[in-house]
Design an enzyme around this catalytic site. Structure first.
Site, PDB file in Angstrom:
ATOM      1  N   HIS A 283       0.832  -1.204   0.000  1.00 48.60           N
ATOM      2  CA  HIS A 283       0.000   0.000   0.000  1.00 48.60           C
ATOM      3  C   HIS A 283       0.869   1.257   0.000  1.00 48.60           C
ATOM      4  CE1 HIS A 283      -3.425  -2.533   0.334  1.00 48.60           C
ATOM      5  NE2 HIS A 283      -3.130  -2.924   1.565  1.00 48.60           N
ATOM      6  N   ASP A 334      -4.975  -8.009  -3.609  1.00 49.87           N
ATOM      7  CA  ASP A 334      -5.299  -7.807  -2.200  1.00 49.87           C
ATOM      8  C   ASP A 334      -6.621  -8.461  -1.809  1.00 49.87           C
ATOM      9  OD1 ASP A 334      -5.389  -6.938   0.398  1.00 49.87           O
ATOM     10  OD2 ASP A 334      -5.302  -4.813  -0.041  1.00 49.87           O
TER      11      ASP A 334
END
Length: 456
Positions: A283, A334
């Protein structure tokens, strides 16, 4: 040995015509652009079956072929949330409660079924290697299974059955937040301390030391979940293996870290020795200029997951600034709101445009490299991600003449800015065809059954 003639293929940083490849024992032994073979089989081979032919003939693979894609950040069980968590307003934190509800329902058998279906969906999308950020370790009350790594073994078997390689990133999770004890379903994630986690992972490494297509790496769930005095133990245990960590996905986490430790999560990891060329920060959304410089100077990987980051309202990370500082971009799906690395590739550029109100930050070739070579290297597979002699023989073939791709040039621009997972026609892993476009209906049925059982 089997020979293939690739109509068009991404080789040495460019799309080239008539690439002749030989594959033996799952690796490329010859890669020859412009190698048209007079013995190439013709129209009868347009099914791309990959069946060896006698007499030295090559199998022709029409279309646009690229190396296998690496999905560098996956939580396989989140696939059960798709289409269900988008029905109400909320935040990352309210979404997390829905995710916990799914985590509470899984056991090794149901995890195997769900992960196998999810990994097969990935294979159909051109993904040949998965980085599974694995923290669902124990029984619901936190008691280890008879084999403490039973859930990890389920993931290894799921990848084997789906035909993809796995980097199993066993995740250390010790706290619900900056020293607070785990609560509720979090007890499934938690080992007693970093030493207990190390012992369990050491056993896992030994158990899969000779398992084909498996790399066992490590992960720090986040600075909120691993106390400061435990980080060094995790870093030491991960030496020589991929080390991944969630980093600064939420502003609230940054604020809490500053309140608890007087520094950013990046600085906390740096002080623990966690920032190295083998580290991937997932991220990396809300970073200071000093954070960017620290990740860059370490030449650490930054794994962006744009479809999840926008689904959860996380924000837009500084992808180009990280690249210019020296960090290396990789990509992941993800939470699997979408499993489509083509969308992840172009989203990095398109999100950067939204953040800066300017176009043209990332070239298609750079993004394709992030999804192939860089991604595989970050997962411990430096011998995958390129169509080159000695590399693992992974081939992903796209249809360049479909409604989305027709007229787009048939090059890397087609791959990154036009194609979707639906345009994948065939996927080969280590020289073996694992998915064809005609398999999609069966894959859908398997997903429906695996997810449906969890919601009954």
């Amino acid at each position: 040995m089997t020979a293939y003639l690739l109509e068009r293929a991404w080789v040495d940083g460019a799309v080239r015509d008539d690439v002749l490849v030989d594959i033996e024992d799952g690796r490329f032994t010859r890669v020859e652009p412009g190698g048209a073979n007079p013995h190439v089989m013709g129209a009868a081979t347009r099914d791309m079956s990959g069946i060896p032919r006698p007499g030295g003939e090559s199998v022709r693979i029409p279309g646009l072929t690229i190396p296998g894609l690496a999905n560098c950040h996956s939580h396989a069980f989140h696939r059960a949330l798709r289409g269900r968590t988008q029905r109400e307003r909320g935040s990352f934190w309210t979404w997390r409660e829905q995710m916990y509800a799914v985590a509470a329902r899984l056991d090794p058998d149901s995890y195997l079924a769900l992960a196998r279906a999810t990994f097969t969906e990935m294979a159909a999308a051109g993904i040949t290697t998965v980085g599974e950020f694995h923290y669902l370790h124990h029984q619901l009350d936190g008691t280890p299974y008879a084999d403490p790594n039973a859930m990890g073994h389920a993931l290894v078997e799921a990848a084997r059955q789906a035909g993809v390689r796995l980097a199993l990133l066993d995740t250390c999770y010790l706290s619900s937040g900056f020293g607070a004890p785990p609560e509720g379903v979090q007890r499934r994630y938690a080992d007693r301390d970093a030493d207990a986690w190390t012992r369990r992972v050491t056993d896992l490494v030994a158990q899969h030391a000779s398992t084909p297509g498996v790399v066992v790496g490590a992960a720090i769930h986040s600075v909120r979940a691993v106390p400061r005095d435990q980080l060094g133990t995790v870093v030491a245990a991960a030496a020589g293996r991929p080390l991944h960590a969630h980093l600064s996905e939420q502003v609230a986490e940054n604020d809490a870290c500053l309140a608890a430790h007087g520094c950013t999560p990046t600085r906390l990891l740096a002080d623990a020795g966690a920032l190295t060329p083998a580290t991937t920060l997932v991220h990396a959304t809300h970073l200071t200029a000093d954070d960017v410089a620290a990740l860059g100077s370490a030449t650490a990987y930054a794994c962006f997951c744009p479809t999840t980051e926008r689904d959860l309202g996380d924000g837009i990370g500084p992808s180009r600034a990280l690249h210019e500082a020296g960090s290396r971009l990789t990509l992941g799906s993800d939470s699997h709101a979408v499993i489509d690395l083509f969308e992840e590739m172009r989203a990095v550029e398109l999100d950067e445009r939204l953040a800066t109100r300017r176009r043209g930050h990332w070239a298609a070739a750079e993004l394709l490299d992030a999804a192939t070579w860089a991604g595989h290297t970050s997962l411990g597979y430096a011998d995958a991600g390129r169509i080159a002699v000695g590399q693992r023989a992974d081939l992903v073939t796209l249809d360049p003449s479909g409604p989305r791709t027709a007229g787009t040039g048939g090059d890397e621009g087609t791959v990154v800015f036009a194609a979707t997972a639906e345009d994948v026609r065939q996927v080969m892993v280590d020289g073996r065809v694992v998915v064809r476009h005609s398999d999609r209906e069966e894959i859908g049925h398997e997903l429906d059954a695996a997810v449906g059982r969890l919601w009954q």
